[in-house]
Design an enzyme around this catalytic site. Structure first.
Site, PDB file in Angstrom:
ATOM      1  N   PRO A 149     -15.238  29.248  48.797  1.00 54.29           N
ATOM      2  CA  PRO A 149     -13.850  29.410  49.256  1.00 54.29           C
ATOM      3  C   PRO A 149     -13.621  30.815  49.816  1.00 54.29           C
ATOM      4  O   PRO A 149     -13.360  31.755  49.068  1.00 54.29           O
ATOM      5  CB  PRO A 149     -13.035  29.162  47.976  1.00 54.29           C
ATOM      6  CG  PRO A 149     -13.962  29.534  46.855  1.00 54.29           C
ATOM      7  CD  PRO A 149     -15.342  29.209  47.325  1.00 54.29           C
ATOM      8  N   ASP A 189     -15.521  35.785  48.416  1.00 53.72           N
ATOM      9  CA  ASP A 189     -15.633  34.531  47.680  1.00 53.72           C
ATOM     10  C   ASP A 189     -14.532  34.547  46.620  1.00 53.72           C
ATOM     11  O   ASP A 189     -14.587  35.316  45.658  1.00 53.72           O
ATOM     12  CB  ASP A 189     -17.009  34.442  47.023  1.00 53.72           C
ATOM     13  CG  ASP A 189     -17.223  33.151  46.236  1.00 53.72           C
ATOM     14  OD1 ASP A 189     -16.238  32.439  45.966  1.00 53.72           O
ATOM     15  OD2 ASP A 189     -18.378  32.858  45.881  1.00 53.72           O
ATOM     16  N   HIS A 190     -13.505  33.688  46.806  1.00 56.43           N
ATOM     17  CA  HIS A 190     -12.341  33.754  45.936  1.00 56.43           C
ATOM     18  C   HIS A 190     -12.626  33.296  44.505  1.00 56.43           C
ATOM     19  O   HIS A 190     -11.799  33.484  43.612  1.00 56.43           O
ATOM     20  CB  HIS A 190     -11.193  32.918  46.519  1.00 56.43           C
ATOM     21  CG  HIS A 190      -9.875  33.626  46.467  1.00 56.43           C
ATOM     22  ND1 HIS A 190      -9.499  34.415  45.405  1.00 56.43           N
ATOM     23  CD2 HIS A 190      -8.829  33.661  47.334  1.00 56.43           C
ATOM     24  CE1 HIS A 190      -8.288  34.903  45.621  1.00 56.43           C
ATOM     25  NE2 HIS A 190      -7.861  34.469  46.786  1.00 56.43           N
ATOM     26  N   ARG A 191     -13.794  32.707  44.261  1.00 55.40           N
ATOM     27  CA  ARG A 191     -14.177  32.378  42.889  1.00 55.40           C
ATOM     28  C   ARG A 191     -14.529  33.637  42.113  1.00 55.40           C
ATOM     29  O   ARG A 191     -14.442  33.672  40.882  1.00 55.40           O
ATOM     30  CB  ARG A 191     -15.384  31.425  42.888  1.00 55.40           C
ATOM     31  CG  ARG A 191     -15.155  30.093  43.578  1.00 55.40           C
ATOM     32  CD  ARG A 191     -16.443  29.302  43.701  1.00 55.40           C
ATOM     33  NE  ARG A 191     -17.447  30.029  44.479  1.00 55.40           N
ATOM     34  CZ  ARG A 191     -18.680  29.575  44.710  1.00 55.40           C
ATOM     35  NH1 ARG A 191     -19.051  28.407  44.215  1.00 55.40           N
ATOM     36  NH2 ARG A 191     -19.537  30.281  45.428  1.00 55.40           N
ATOM     37  N   VAL A 192     -14.955  34.671  42.843  1.00 57.15           N
ATOM     38  CA  VAL A 192     -15.441  35.904  42.226  1.00 57.15           C
ATOM     39  C   VAL A 192     -14.463  37.058  42.425  1.00 57.15           C
ATOM     40  O   VAL A 192     -14.204  37.837  41.511  1.00 57.15           O
ATOM     41  CB  VAL A 192     -16.817  36.289  42.818  1.00 57.15           C
ATOM     42  CG1 VAL A 192     -17.348  37.580  42.189  1.00 57.15           C
ATOM     43  CG2 VAL A 192     -17.816  35.161  42.655  1.00 57.15           C
TER      44      VAL A 192
END
Length: 430
Positions: free
Chosen positions: A226, A402-405
């Site tokens: 994402p 990376d919007h997860r991180v």
């Protein structure tokens, strides 16, 4: 006794190589370490040195052909050694032993990265690898109650999914990203692509191994990570003045000449130290925070883009960074990059300023969590501290995260640190 020169493993993701060309002839004497061929891998074209000494008796592989790892490329005999009568039989056995296993016998883990559903991560850990090959078996799938409910409503086979939750657990997003009817990730990947209409005067150029892997990884990056994007304008005037001063001094002493990119790389390193959350990667049920900065530097070559790595970049001075980049660029141009040159990257910098690009959004280099996009330096009207409109020098810096991180505030703080350093370049020398 004949010795076989075999297709070597020149990168961590390589499963086959393409023999680009031979740089010796049949009958030539070769020594250990002598370059004998150019081999194209999934990352670059590299020189290959002979592991043996002797006479190159016979070529087995032909230029342009794809060869599996470990398959024989050529036969070397000792000087004055006669070839055995059963040489062709020995070659056939060597080729058979290196041939890839039939598709049905391959372990599902080998193709997990390629068959991953949109919710899967890169690279996949063992607990998250595809269950598609075992879909017919009576397996107990770890899944959340909501995921099971949605799967039952949509007719999705949980056995065909790759769980991205803790411990490989199938969660709601995995089911929602799956095709209705239970098709496995592998069958989704095999869906025919929209193909161009080729006219009689159009040219169809077969893709290289390197271009194929670039396409594969970038597609995976855009569909599985994402992305979010931030842009920040920087006053490049102080940087240009400081660089001119350093280079003028270096010219008098025949010292190193610095590029704008050298300062940008140093600023990225220092900003990553100040905001270590950016120097990380998604690992399925955990986030890996890297202790050291492995700076991947995007370098354009004829067949694409390579990203060799400056290792432990936080320990290097501006001079050492400048020299490292020059060395890597020279090796890339001359096809001298080794597998070790690509290992250990944690954050990437892509600079298109030299091509006149003002600003752009880059695609993340998986499994990293951020890539920095650098645009050109332009003269532009700006308002100074006195409220006057004057000519200034401006540069756009972008970040894809990376919007997860990485959260937006973390990325913004990172870019603010970069701006502080680039607008006060002397800080990078202390």
């Amino acid at each position: 006794m004949p010795k076989f020169i075999e297709m070597p493993k020149l990168s961590d993701t390589m499963t086959e190589g393409t023999l680009a060309k031979w740089t010796v002839k049949e009958g030539d004497k070769v020594s250990v370490g002598k370059a004998i061929a150019d081999i194209e891998t999934d990352k670059a074209t590299m020189e290959y040195a002979s592991p043996f000494e002797g006479v190159l008796h016979k070529f087995i592989a032909t230029p342009g052909g794809k060869v599996p790892l470990g398959a024989p490329l050529a036969v070397i005999l000792e000087e004055d050694e006669a070839p055995p009568a059963n040489l062709d039989e020995l070659i056939a056995k060597a080729q058979a032993s290196a041939a890839p296993a039939p598709a049905a016998e391959k372990k599902p883990a080998a193709s997990a990265a390629k068959t991953a559903a949109p919710g899967a991560r890169l690279p996949l850990a063992p607990q998250h690898r595809s269950r598609a090959a075992s879909a017919g078996a009576a397996l107990r799938v770890k899944a959340s109650p909501l995921a099971k409910k949605i799967a039952a409503e949509r007719g999705v086979d949980l056995n065909s999914l790759i769980g991205t939750g803790p411990g490989g657990r199938v969660v709601r997003a995995d089911v929602e990203n799956a095709p209705v009817g239970g098709a496995s990730a592998g069958r989704v990947a095999a869906t025919p692509a929209i193909r161009p209409v080729v006219g009689p005067e159009d040219e169809r150029v077969p893709t290289s191994s390197m271009r194929n892997i670039i396409a594969e990884r970038l597609l995976a990056s855009k569909t599985q990570i994402p992305h979010f994007y931030l842009q920040m304008e920087i006053d490049a005037g102080p940087l240009m003045a400081f660089r001119a001063h350093l280079n003028a001094s270096a010219e008098k002493t025949s010292g190193n000449k610095y590029t704008v990119n050298d300062f940008i790389l140093k600023a990225v390193i220092r900003a990553a130290e100040a905001q270590p959350a950016i120097n990380a990667a998604w690992d399925g049920d955990a986030i890996v925070k890297f202790k050291s900065v492995g700076l991947s530097v995007a370098i354009a070559i004829d067949d694409g883009l390579v990203t060799p790595v400056i290792k432990q970049a936080e320990k290097k001075t501006l001079l050492e960074i400048s020299q490292s980049v020059k060395d890597l660029a020279g090796k890339a141009k001359n096809k001298k990059l080794s597998p070790d040159d690509f290992a250990g990257g944690t954050i990437t910098v892509s600079n298109l300023g030299a091509y006149g690009i003002d600003q752009f959004s880059a695609i993340i280099n998986p499994p990293q969590a951020a890539i920095i996009a650098i645009g050109s330096i332009r003269s532009a009207p700006v308002v100074n501290d006195k409220g006057q409109i004057v000519v200034g020098q401006r540069m756009w810096v972008g970040l894809s995260g990376d919007h997860r991180v990485v959260d937006g505030a973390v990325a913004a703080t990172f870019l603010a640190e970069m701006r502080k350093l680039l607008e006060n370049p002397a800080l990078m020398l202390v």
